[in-house]
Design a protein around this motif. Sequence first.
Motif, short mmCIF file in Angstrom:
data_model
loop_
_atom_site.label_atom_id
_atom_site.label_comp_id
_atom_site.label_asym_id
_atom_site.label_seq_id
_atom_site.Cartn_x
_atom_site.Cartn_y
_atom_site.Cartn_z
N MET A 343 50.15 -29.52 20.59
CA MET A 343 51.30 -28.69 20.67
C MET A 343 52.56 -29.32 20.84
N SER A 344 52.27 -30.22 22.02
CA SER A 344 53.57 -30.89 22.58
C SER A 344 54.00 -31.97 21.63
N LEU A 345 53.23 -32.77 20.99
CA LEU A 345 53.65 -33.50 19.79
C LEU A 345 53.94 -32.97 18.66
N TYR A 346 53.46 -31.92 18.26
CA TYR A 346 53.95 -31.06 16.88
C TYR A 346 55.25 -30.75 17.35
N SER A 347 55.91 -30.27 18.47
CA SER A 347 56.90 -30.01 18.83
C SER A 347 57.99 -31.18 18.69
N THR A 348 57.73 -32.37 19.06
CA THR A 348 58.27 -33.61 18.86
C THR A 348 58.79 -33.76 17.64
N GLY A 349 57.73 -33.50 16.56
CA GLY A 349 58.06 -33.57 15.09
C GLY A 349 59.12 -32.75 14.67
N VAL A 350 59.17 -31.55 15.40
CA VAL A 350 60.15 -30.58 14.84
C VAL A 350 61.37 -30.98 15.30
N ASN A 351 61.69 -31.59 16.57
CA ASN A 351 62.99 -32.05 17.04
C ASN A 351 63.28 -33.50 16.42
N VAL A 352 62.43 -34.18 15.98
CA VAL A 352 62.90 -35.46 15.48
C VAL A 352 63.39 -35.12 14.13
N ALA A 353 62.74 -34.00 13.26
CA ALA A 353 63.32 -33.87 12.04
C ALA A 353 64.73 -33.13 12.17
N PHE A 354 64.79 -32.35 13.12
CA PHE A 354 66.11 -31.72 13.28
C PHE A 354 67.23 -32.70 13.52
N ILE A 355 66.97 -33.62 14.36
CA ILE A 355 67.91 -34.91 14.72
C ILE A 355 68.22 -35.62 13.47
N LEU A 356 67.13 -36.00 12.68
CA LEU A 356 67.41 -36.83 11.41
C LEU A 356 68.02 -36.22 10.05
N ALA A 357 67.84 -34.79 10.18
CA ALA A 357 68.32 -34.07 8.96
C ALA A 357 69.65 -34.13 8.62
N PRO A 358 70.44 -34.03 9.49
CA PRO A 358 72.07 -34.03 9.10
C PRO A 358 72.40 -35.57 8.73
N HIS A 359 71.83 -36.30 9.22
CA HIS A 359 72.02 -38.11 8.70
C HIS A 359 71.60 -38.28 7.47
N LEU A 360 70.40 -37.81 7.28
CA LEU A 360 69.83 -38.04 5.89
C LEU A 360 70.49 -37.20 4.74
N ALA A 361 70.99 -36.07 5.15
CA ALA A 361 71.53 -35.15 4.38
C ALA A 361 72.92 -35.91 3.80
N LEU A 362 73.78 -36.31 4.73
CA LEU A 362 75.03 -36.98 4.33
C LEU A 362 74.88 -38.28 3.65
N LEU A 363 73.63 -38.91 4.13
CA LEU A 363 73.32 -40.44 3.51
C LEU A 363 73.05 -40.16 2.11
N LEU A 364 72.37 -39.14 1.57
CA LEU A 364 71.74 -38.82 0.52
C LEU A 364 72.82 -38.24 -0.63
N SER A 365 73.78 -37.65 -0.02
CA SER A 365 74.47 -36.72 -0.88
C SER A 365 75.67 -37.52 -1.39
#
Length: 421
Positions: A343-365
């Motif tokens: 469950m702790s590692l699953y939460s890690t994935g959630v936070n990694v995605a939250f950190i990466l999402a804005p950068h990827l959105a700006l990069l792809l748009s």
Amino acid sequence: MILKTFRIVAGLDDALRALFLTTLIFRAGTMAYPFLAAHLLLSEGLDKAQVGAAVACFGVGALAADLAAGVLLARFGARTVMLGGFLLNAAVLAVIPLVHQLTSIVTAVVVWGFAYEVVTPAAYSAIVDVSRPAERKVAFSCYRLAINLGMAVGPIVGGLIFAVGPRAVFWANAVCVLAAAGALALRTHGGGPPGRPIRTEKRAGVGARSLRDHTRFWTIFGLSLPIQLAYSLPSVFAGTYVIVALGMPGYWAGIIFTVNAAGIVLFEVPLNAAMARWSSLPTLLMGYGLAGAGFLLMGLSSSGPSLILSTVVWTAGEIVVFPGLLHYVSSLAPSGSAADRNMSLYSTGVNVAFILAPHLALLLSGPGHTGFPWMAAGAAVCVAWLLLIAARASPYTWQDDEPSHEEPSHKEEPESCTSAI
């Protein structure tokens, strides 16, 4: 639907109901973080680069919490970790308005991120501890309901307080966190019907884990990342997409957020109660399918009504997929320190995605392909949907679970989620 949701929540066992109330108070009190950047710019006089670095450090602390949570939970137990996180959270919130050096601010924000996030895997662990497998899908959906209700209130109240006094919002947040700690302490150790409280003691491990245990977890961890990234996108990109890329009035972005929030609050708990006996694979396939279709439609939408229709589709996917993922991950190691680790590692994935999402959105748009971030998210989820089907073929990548025939216990309603604890 509201009455049905209320009855399901009211029918929760004492420990799950205490967790619901604690989470609701905690998340409703989360009013300082949305105004952290404004506080640092206006009150502390930092430049934009310094503020960006300081705010990003919250995510660094959160990732550290997820990585450390498995060890902390095995050593101290879910309730103790939650209480410790609350107290540390309140302490650092009280201090942040009083520190003015950049290094001190960064240190405080890292600690704040750690204290805030460590509560999440501890709550997941508590749900696993106090609910039977047949009840967990509903228990996780009730937990998500508490988060969504609280997060709908916190920023609104925070905005009002910030308008009066920017520093006061941090102290008000600290008071709310202490109230959440008090609710957890009193409701899990007090009078009332006897029951098993949220675990407070050190829990023994479950022995050596097989290769299958590890490969099954890392399979679903990898396949959950496209979902986490996709659902991080609306909060960081929807407003920009609607107003800047499509040139539409800002109220359409507000309608998107309102439709999403209303769908979750009204339908998530009743729908997951109705799907409580579904096994994990069809649940996840439905959730991934709706999510993939919804985000692909977002990328193709160019009018308000089509955006709202797309939002309805991906909101339906969100309602199904997140309780389903949490239920499946918890079933890979039903108890012991292995469950805490998962469950702790699953939460890690959630936070990694939250950190990466804005950068990827700006990069792809960009000009000429403004909807590409939505299309990429939808395509990635569709690929994950296909990989879920492929994973089912091997015992090293998938754990079968049969549809539950266990009758959930209840107090008032047949669909209530209770636990014999």
